[in-house]
Design a protein around this motif. Structure first.
Motif, PDB file in Angstrom:
ATOM      1  N   SER A 409       0.851  -1.190   0.000  1.00  0.00           N
ATOM      2  CA  SER A 409       0.000   0.000   0.000  1.00  0.00           C
ATOM      3  C   SER A 409       0.886   1.238   0.000  1.00  0.00           C
ATOM      4  N   LYS A 410       0.257   2.389  -0.184  1.00  0.00           N
ATOM      5  CA  LYS A 410       1.011   3.636  -0.316  1.00  0.00           C
ATOM      6  C   LYS A 410       1.926   3.894   0.880  1.00  0.00           C
ATOM      7  N   GLU A 411       1.561   3.425   2.052  1.00  0.00           N
ATOM      8  CA  GLU A 411       2.404   3.671   3.233  1.00  0.00           C
ATOM      9  C   GLU A 411       3.767   2.990   3.112  1.00  0.00           C
ATOM     10  N   HIS A 412       3.871   2.006   2.207  1.00  0.00           N
ATOM     11  CA  HIS A 412       5.156   1.311   1.996  1.00  0.00           C
ATOM     12  C   HIS A 412       6.018   1.996   0.936  1.00  0.00           C
ATOM     13  N   HIS A 414       8.396   4.563  -0.299  1.00  0.00           N
ATOM     14  CA  HIS A 414       9.334   5.623   0.100  1.00  0.00           C
ATOM     15  C   HIS A 414       9.795   6.421  -1.112  1.00  0.00           C
ATOM     16  N   LYS A 418       3.653   8.264  -5.357  1.00  0.00           N
ATOM     17  CA  LYS A 418       3.106   7.141  -4.584  1.00  0.00           C
ATOM     18  C   LYS A 418       2.089   6.320  -5.367  1.00  0.00           C
ATOM     19  N   GLU A 423       0.657  -2.300  -6.090  1.00  0.00           N
ATOM     20  CA  GLU A 423      -0.251  -1.922  -5.013  1.00  0.00           C
ATOM     21  C   GLU A 423      -1.388  -2.944  -4.903  1.00  0.00           C
ATOM     22  N   ASN A 447      10.550   3.021  13.418  1.00  0.00           N
ATOM     23  CA  ASN A 447       9.854   3.862  12.429  1.00  0.00           C
ATOM     24  C   ASN A 447      10.691   4.173  11.192  1.00  0.00           C
TER      25      ASN A 447
END
Length: 459
Positions: A409-412, A414, A418, A423, A447
């Protein structure tokens, strides 16, 4: 010089020359960044003193990956990608070295002056170590030897239009001048191997649905790659002291030409990409330009043939060809695959992709590391310092949880823009920590990048 050391221990370490994981304890001198000692035992307690100790327990310790085909695009198209974001994406995925392609930045890396501009731009921004490919374009043969002397790892050229006007393609006639200039140098010439000919060209297909992946696929047939690789092997007969390399092979129908060239003793190497091994044209929905790349993702049977060629050694290595752009150029709103920019955002997902797909095919972790670390380091002229956990090599290593599962997902992401063809996929294998020359470059347990600074070098 610091005498501080990093000591990493695990019950599952991948050492060179073996596909089997084994207990080991690795010591890295933080001052030199080099591995100074490897003991094939698991150590339960810190040696103390000026030592940072990481006990990975059952988690795997593997060499940092070397991604030898990345477009970082800075300067000039830094809204597409940049050194800061691209190298963060790399280390988050266990890649400790990237080799940057000469095009999509402005200026391209086709002269010594342009290389210096790029190096100055990269200073202080790199979370991974970064090497540079140079570029071959019409008329720049006098620039090649100075670029070799300045440390570029080799040269990339296109046999078909590149998509950016500042990096034009070369003809067979151009190549004679460039190959003559390079044949006595310790370098390699990389080919984007698609070539239009009398019988075969990039087809327009104006009458067909531009949102259908099949329309795009039929516009870039396998014959384009066959034509190009046939020409390359003919040129190599004349300049065989110069290694030639096929980037991002997608067409399985070119494999017999490659095998025949090798059997004649030609110095030809080949890479393919994560997307050709882990995606299939049969599964790509309509109106999804994030799957567009050149050459295209092809059929399931083609994918199986690429895997077989990788396993038997016809294909040497696997790279990302991370070729990003801004969202507008992907034409998401109209879903027009034909007019969208071709390139897949993937930097940092390769290890998980190959592990997930490879487990279905009986592939070992040792094979994956050979294709993504050892052989890519060799290809980029870095095998004396990168690509394996050996005394004297750089202390680049990854602590990896092979059993962890995640949904992409987009949180992955970097990287800067995005979106990605991956995805929504469920993948196995998560990087816990990445160590670059003895220093933490990424720590998922804290984090990711909290409290860390970029320590990447320009190679």
């Amino acid at each position: 010089m610091s005498n501080q050391s990093l000591v990493v221990t695990s019950r599952n370490v991948l050492l060179p020359g073996s596909d089997q994981l084994q207990p080991a304890t690795i010591t890295v001198n933080i001052g030199t960044g080099k591995i100074t000692d490897i003991q094939t035992v698991y150590t339960e307690r810190s040696p103390g003193g000026e030592t940072t100790f990481i006990d990975a327990g059952e988690k795997f310790v593997i060499p940092g990956l070397v991604d030898a085909h990345v477009h970082l695009n800075e300067p000039g198209r830094t809204d597409w990608e940049g050194f800061w974001t691209g190298t963060r994406a790399a280390v988050a995925g266990g890649i400790t070295t990237v080799v940057d392609m000469p095009l999509n930045s402005i200026p391209p890396t086709t002269t010594l002056q342009n290389l210096e501009i790029k190096r100055q731009t990269a200073q202080g921004q790199c979370w991974a170590d970064v090497g540079f490919w140079g570029g071959v374009i019409p008329g720049n043969q006098a620039d090649l030897k100075p670029l070799v002397a300045a440390g570029v790892k080799g040269f990339k050229c296109f046999l078909i239009e590149s998509g950016v006007e500042e990096f034009p393609c070369v003809t067979e006639r151009d190549l004679h001048a460039h190959m003559l200039e390079l044949q006595d140098q310790s370098t390699v010439l990389l080919f984007h191997a698609e070539l239009e000919g009398d019988s075969c060209s990039v087809r327009n297909h104006e009458q067909q649905d531009p949102t259908a992946y099949e329309t795009f696929l039929s516009s870039r047939p396998q014959e384009l790659e066959v034509n190009a690789i046939s020409l390359i092997t003919v040129l190599q007969e004349k300049y065989n002291s110069l290694r030639c390399h096929i980037v991002h092979l997608s067409a399985s129908s070119a494999l017999p030409i490659i095998r025949a060239a090798r059997s004649r003793g030609l110095n030809l190497t080949v890479e393919t990409c994560f997307h050709y091994l882990c995606l299939s044209a049969d599964d790509i929905p309509h109106g999804r330009p994030e799957f567009k790349c050149c050459p295209p993702i092809r059929s399931e049977s083609n994918r199986d043939a690429l895997w077989e060629a990788l396993i038997d050694g016809t294909i040497d290595c696997v790279v990302s060809d991370h070729s990003p752009c801004v969202a507008e150029l992907k034409k998401f709103e109209e879903g027009n695959i034909m007019t969208a920019w071709g390139g897949i955002n993937s930097l940092g997902f390769g290890l998980s992709l190959l592990w997930t797909e490879g487990q279905k095919r009986g592939i070992s972790l040792g094979q994956i590391i050979r294709w993504t670390s050892e052989e890519t380091a060799k290809h980029a002229g870095l095998s004396s310092s990168k690509g394996q956990l050996s005394v004297g090599h750089d202390g680049d290593l990854v602590i990896w949880d092979p059993a962890a599962e995640f949904k992409v997902s987009k949180e992955h992401f970097h990287f800067k823009n995005k979106f990605s063809a991956y995805e929504g996929m469920i993948l196995n294998g998560v990087v816990q920590q990445t160590v670059l020359r003895g220093r933490l470059a990424y720590d998922r347990t804290q984090n990711g990048f909290d409290g860390l600074t970029p320590t990447g070098k320009l190679l």
